[in-house]
Scaffold this motif. Structure first.
Motif, PDB file in Angstrom:
ATOM      1  N   ASN A  77     -12.149 -11.237  -2.419  1.00 51.48           N
ATOM      2  CA  ASN A  77     -11.332 -10.759  -3.543  1.00 51.48           C
ATOM      3  C   ASN A  77     -11.693  -9.376  -4.063  1.00 51.48           C
ATOM      4  OD1 ASN A  77      -9.556 -12.812  -3.756  1.00 51.48           O
ATOM      5  ND2 ASN A  77     -10.918 -14.056  -5.058  1.00 51.48           N
ATOM      6  N   PRO A  78     -11.689  -8.368  -3.230  1.00 50.54           N
ATOM      7  CA  PRO A  78     -12.009  -7.031  -3.738  1.00 50.54           C
ATOM      8  C   PRO A  78     -10.920  -6.559  -4.709  1.00 50.54           C
ATOM      9  CG  PRO A  78     -11.100  -6.886  -1.536  1.00 50.54           C
ATOM     10  CD  PRO A  78     -11.269  -8.346  -1.821  1.00 50.54           C
ATOM     11  N   ARG A  79     -11.329  -5.730  -5.667  1.00 48.28           N
ATOM     12  CA  ARG A  79     -10.347  -5.216  -6.619  1.00 48.28           C
ATOM     13  C   ARG A  79      -9.358  -4.268  -5.935  1.00 48.28           C
ATOM     14  NH1 ARG A  79     -13.080  -2.188 -10.480  1.00 48.28           N
ATOM     15  NH2 ARG A  79     -14.983  -3.142  -9.714  1.00 48.28           N
ATOM     16  N   VAL A  80      -8.168  -4.117  -6.530  1.00 45.63           N
ATOM     17  CA  VAL A  80      -7.180  -3.185  -5.983  1.00 45.63           C
ATOM     18  C   VAL A  80      -7.407  -1.822  -6.636  1.00 45.63           C
ATOM     19  CG1 VAL A  80      -4.713  -2.641  -6.083  1.00 45.63           C
ATOM     20  CG2 VAL A  80      -5.464  -4.933  -5.432  1.00 45.63           C
ATOM     21  N   ILE A  81      -7.287  -0.775  -5.840  1.00 41.61           N
ATOM     22  CA  ILE A  81      -7.428   0.590  -6.361  1.00 41.61           C
ATOM     23  C   ILE A  81      -6.140   0.942  -7.113  1.00 41.61           C
ATOM     24  CG2 ILE A  81      -7.650   3.010  -5.688  1.00 41.61           C
ATOM     25  CD1 ILE A  81      -9.048   2.030  -3.095  1.00 41.61           C
ATOM     26  N   GLU A  82      -6.281   1.363  -8.382  1.00 42.78           N
ATOM     27  CA  GLU A  82      -5.071   1.667  -9.159  1.00 42.78           C
ATOM     28  C   GLU A  82      -4.465   2.998  -8.758  1.00 42.78           C
ATOM     29  OE1 GLU A  82      -5.869   1.530 -13.408  1.00 42.78           O
ATOM     30  OE2 GLU A  82      -6.843  -0.404 -13.032  1.00 42.78           O
ATOM     31  N   THR A  83      -5.340   4.021  -8.708  1.00 37.23           N
ATOM     32  CA  THR A  83      -4.865   5.367  -8.377  1.00 37.23           C
ATOM     33  C   THR A  83      -5.806   5.984  -7.365  1.00 37.23           C
ATOM     34  OG1 THR A  83      -4.173   5.591 -10.672  1.00 37.23           O
ATOM     35  CG2 THR A  83      -4.221   7.602  -9.378  1.00 37.23           C
ATOM     36  N   ILE A  84      -5.241   6.627  -6.375  1.00 38.20           N
ATOM     37  CA  ILE A  84      -6.053   7.256  -5.334  1.00 38.20           C
ATOM     38  C   ILE A  84      -5.357   8.562  -4.951  1.00 38.20           C
ATOM     39  CG2 ILE A  84      -4.891   5.930  -3.498  1.00 38.20           C
ATOM     40  CD1 ILE A  84      -7.541   5.820  -2.004  1.00 38.20           C
ATOM     41  N   SER A  85      -6.141   9.590  -4.626  1.00 40.34           N
ATOM     42  CA  SER A  85      -5.493  10.842  -4.222  1.00 40.34           C
ATOM     43  C   SER A  85      -5.147  10.768  -2.741  1.00 40.34           C
ATOM     44  CB  SER A  85      -6.411  12.031  -4.494  1.00 40.34           C
ATOM     45  OG  SER A  85      -7.535  11.957  -3.640  1.00 40.34           O
ATOM     46  N   PHE A  86      -4.224  11.614  -2.315  1.00 40.25           N
ATOM     47  CA  PHE A  86      -3.842  11.641  -0.899  1.00 40.25           C
ATOM     48  C   PHE A  86      -5.063  11.888  -0.023  1.00 40.25           C
ATOM     49  CE2 PHE A  86       0.389  12.653  -2.701  1.00 40.25           C
ATOM     50  CZ  PHE A  86       1.132  11.697  -2.032  1.00 40.25           C
ATOM     51  N   ALA A  87      -5.934  12.800  -0.473  1.00 45.76           N
ATOM     52  CA  ALA A  87      -7.093  13.150   0.360  1.00 45.76           C
ATOM     53  C   ALA A  87      -8.039  11.950   0.522  1.00 45.76           C
ATOM     54  CB  ALA A  87      -7.832  14.322  -0.273  1.00 45.76           C
ATOM     55  N   GLU A  88      -8.257  11.214  -0.564  1.00 43.89           N
ATOM     56  CA  GLU A  88      -9.131  10.029  -0.469  1.00 43.89           C
ATOM     57  C   GLU A  88      -8.499   8.978   0.439  1.00 43.89           C
ATOM     58  OE1 GLU A  88     -11.091   9.049  -4.653  1.00 43.89           O
ATOM     59  OE2 GLU A  88      -8.992   9.581  -4.792  1.00 43.89           O
ATOM     60  N   LEU A  89      -7.195   8.819   0.280  1.00 46.47           N
ATOM     61  CA  LEU A  89      -6.512   7.815   1.092  1.00 46.47           C
ATOM     62  C   LEU A  89      -6.653   8.152   2.574  1.00 46.47           C
ATOM     63  CD1 LEU A  89      -4.484   5.385   1.053  1.00 46.47           C
ATOM     64  CD2 LEU A  89      -2.810   7.101   1.637  1.00 46.47           C
TER      65      LEU A  89
END
Ligand code: ASP
Length: 438
Positions: free
Chosen positions: A221-233
Motif C-alpha cells: 500500500n504505498p502512498r500515491v504521489i499527488e504532484t510530480i514534475s515532468f522531469a521527476e516522472l
C-alpha cells in the motif's frame, strides 16, 4: 470554455460495465470534450487484451486460417459490448472492411482495429462524432510523428467539432497506410490530441489512482504521489515505474499542459498531477519516489593516473560507439571508470568488446560485474538540501546491503545506487521505510 482531453486505457473500456463508468465520467464535466480510447483490455486476470487477440488473428490469417475463425475472439468482445449497451453501430460492415484490410494490410493495421472499433462504439454511446485517427495523426517517412501536419489537422478538427472520440494508438504513415505507436501508445495519442486542441488539461484514466511512491509489488500500500514534475516522472519511469507510456509526456510537456492520472474505478480519487517544475511546490528535504530495475552490469576499468590522461574516456567510449552500444551511467574515480549498461547488450560480444577497450586505452585492469540492480531515489525537494544522501546510504547500510555504485545526477534531483540483484527488493523496502513511513 476550457478543454480537457480524456484518454481511457484498455481496462477502463474492457466491457459494457466499464463503458458505463466512462460515460459517467465524461458527462460529469462539460470540459471533457475530446475522448481518446484504447482497445478493450483484460476483464479479469487471465483474460486477453483485444490488441493481443488482433495480432494473433492477423498472424493466424497469414498462416492460412480463415478470417472468420481467426477473428472470432475479437468479434465476440465488440459484439458483446454493442449488444449489452444496445448500440446501433453496423459492426458487420466494419468486420468486412477489416477482413479486406487483413488481406492486403499490415500487422499495424490489424492491431489498430481494437482502438478503431472501440472508438466507434464509444462515440455511439456518448453521442459524440467519431474521428478516425488516420485522418488527424500523421507519421513522416522516417516513422516519426509529423508534428506540423498532425497539430494542424487536430486544430482544424476542433474548430469543426466541439466534441469528438478519436481512437488512440495509430495514425497514418507517409505511405498512406495505418501505422501504430509502440505498445501502450494510446497515451501518446491522448497527449497529441491534448496539444492539438490546446487543452488546459490531459486526463489519463486508468485502473490505479496515480503513481505510487514505490512499486506496489514490492511494498504494501504505498502512498500515491499527488504532484510530480515532468522531469521527476521521466526519471522514475525510466527506472521502471510504469503507469504512462514514457513518450507520452513530450507533446504536452513542451507546451505546459498538465497530465492528471485518474482511476476509472475510483473517480473520486484525485490521482497524480504531472506538471511543469515551476508549478510543482518544492518540499525541501523530501523525496518524491523510488523506482528501480534489475538487469544491469558495470564494466569497471582501472588505470593509474587515469585522471591526467587526456582522451582516456573518449577512447573507451569510442569502442562502445563502434558497437552501437549506449550506456546508462558513467561513475568515475581518480583512477577508475565504471560504465553501467543494460546487461543484455554484452551478450555474445563481451570478450570482443573488452579486448577492443584494452587495445584502445591500455587500462591496467578491466572486468565486467554482472547482476546489478539500480535504484533511483528521485525528488525535486532534494535539490540543495542536506542529509538526503546520508539518510539513503545509512538506510541501505542498515539493511546490511553493500552499495556497488553511487551516482548523483547533476540536476541533484536523483541519486542512483547500484546493488546486487539479490539485494534489490530489500533495498527498495529500506529506502521506502526511511523516506515514506513516518
Ligand atoms: N491497445 C494498445 C496496446 O495494448 C495501445 C494502448 O492500449 O495504449 O498496446
Amino acid at each position: 470554455m476550457s478543454v480537457t482531453v480524456v484518454k481511457f486505457g484498455g481496462s477502463s473500456l474492457a466491457d459494457a460495465a466499464q463503458f458505463q463508468k466512462v460515460a459517467a465520467i465524461v458527462r460529469a464535466d462539460a470540459s471533457r470534450r475530446y475522448v481518446v480510447p484504447s482497445a478493450p483490455g483484460k476483464r479479469c486476470s487471465g483474460d486477453r487484451k483485444v490488441t493481443d487477440l488482433l495480432y494473433a488473428s492477423f498472424d493466424a490469417v497469414r498462416a492460412g486460417e480463415p478470417f472468420e475463425t481467426a477473428f472470432a475472439p475479437v468479434r465476440e468482445r465488440f459484439d458483446g459490448i454493442a449488444r449489452e449497451l444496445s448500440l446501433d453501430v453496423d459492426l458487420e460492415s466494419e468486420y468486412r472492411a477489416i477482413e479486406r484490410g487483413y488481406a492486403d494490410g499490415s500487422r499495424d493495421f490489424a492491431a489498430s482495429r481494437g482502438e478503431y472499433l472501440n472508438g466507434r462504439l464509444l462515440a455511439a454511446y456518448l453521442g459524440f462524432p467519431f474521428v478516425d485517427a488516420a485522418d488527424v495523426v500523421f507519421f513522416d517517412a522516417s516513422g516519426r510523428l509529423d508534428e506540423t501536419r498532425t497539430y494542424a489537422a487536430i486544430r482544424e478538427m476542433s474548430q469543426r467539432l466541439p466534441q469528438a472520440v478519436i481512437p488512440g494508438f495509430y495514425g497514418r504513415g507517409a505511405d498512406g497506410c495505418v501505422r501504430t505507436f509502440s505498445r501502450g501508445g494510446s497515451d501518446i495519442s491522448g497527449a497529441i490530441v491534448a496539444r492539438g486542441v490546446g487543452a488546459a488539461l490531459y486526463e489519463n484514466w486508468t485502473d490505479v489512482s496515480g503513481f505510487s511512491v514505490a512499486d506496489p509489488r514490492l511494498v504494501t500500500n504505498p502512498r500515491v504521489i499527488e504532484t510530480i514534475s515532468f522531469a521527476e516522472l521521466r526519471e522514475l519511469s525510466y527506472m521502471g515505474a510504469t503507469v504512462l507510456h514514457e513518450d507520452s509526456i513530450f507533446p504536452v510537456r513542451a507546451v505546459g499542459i498538465p497530465i492528471n492520472i485518474r482511476n476509472t474505478n475510483a473517480p473520486e480519487d484525485p490521482g497524480t498531477r504531472i506538471v511543469q517544475a515551476s508549478d510543482a511546490p518544492i518540499r525541501t528535504g523530501k523525496v518524491t519516489g523510488v523506482a528501480g530495475k534489475r538487469g544491469f552490469c558495470v564494466i569497471t576499468i582501472e588505470k593509474d593516473m587515469m585522471n591526467s590522461e587526456v582522451g582516456f574516456t573518449r577512447k573507451v567510449l569510442s569502442v562502445l560507439e563502434r558497437h552501437n552500444i549506449s550506456y546508462e551511467h558513467l561513475p568515475t574515480g581518480i583512477d577508475t571508470l565504471g560504465i553501467v549498461l543494460h546487461a543484455e547488450l554484452l551478450d555474445g560480444i563481451e570478450d570482443q568488446l573488452l579486448s577492443e577497450i584494452q587495445e584502445a586505452a591500455s587500462p591496467d585492469h578491466i572486468e565486467v560485474v554482472r547482476n546489478i540492480a539500480l535504484l533511483a531515489v528521485v525528488g525535486r525537494g532534494m535539490v540543495r538540501s542536506k542529509g538526503i544522501a546520508a539518510r539513503l546510504l545509512s538506510a541501505i547500510a542498515g539493511a546490511d546491503i553493500n552499495i556497488r555504485m553511487i551516482d548523483q545526477g547533476s540536476s541533484e534531483m536523483n541519486i542512483i545506487i547500484g546493488v546486487d540483484e539479490a539485494d534489490f527488493e530489500r533495498a527498495v523496502r529500506a529506502v521506502y521505510v526511511e523516506f515514506f513511513v513516518y
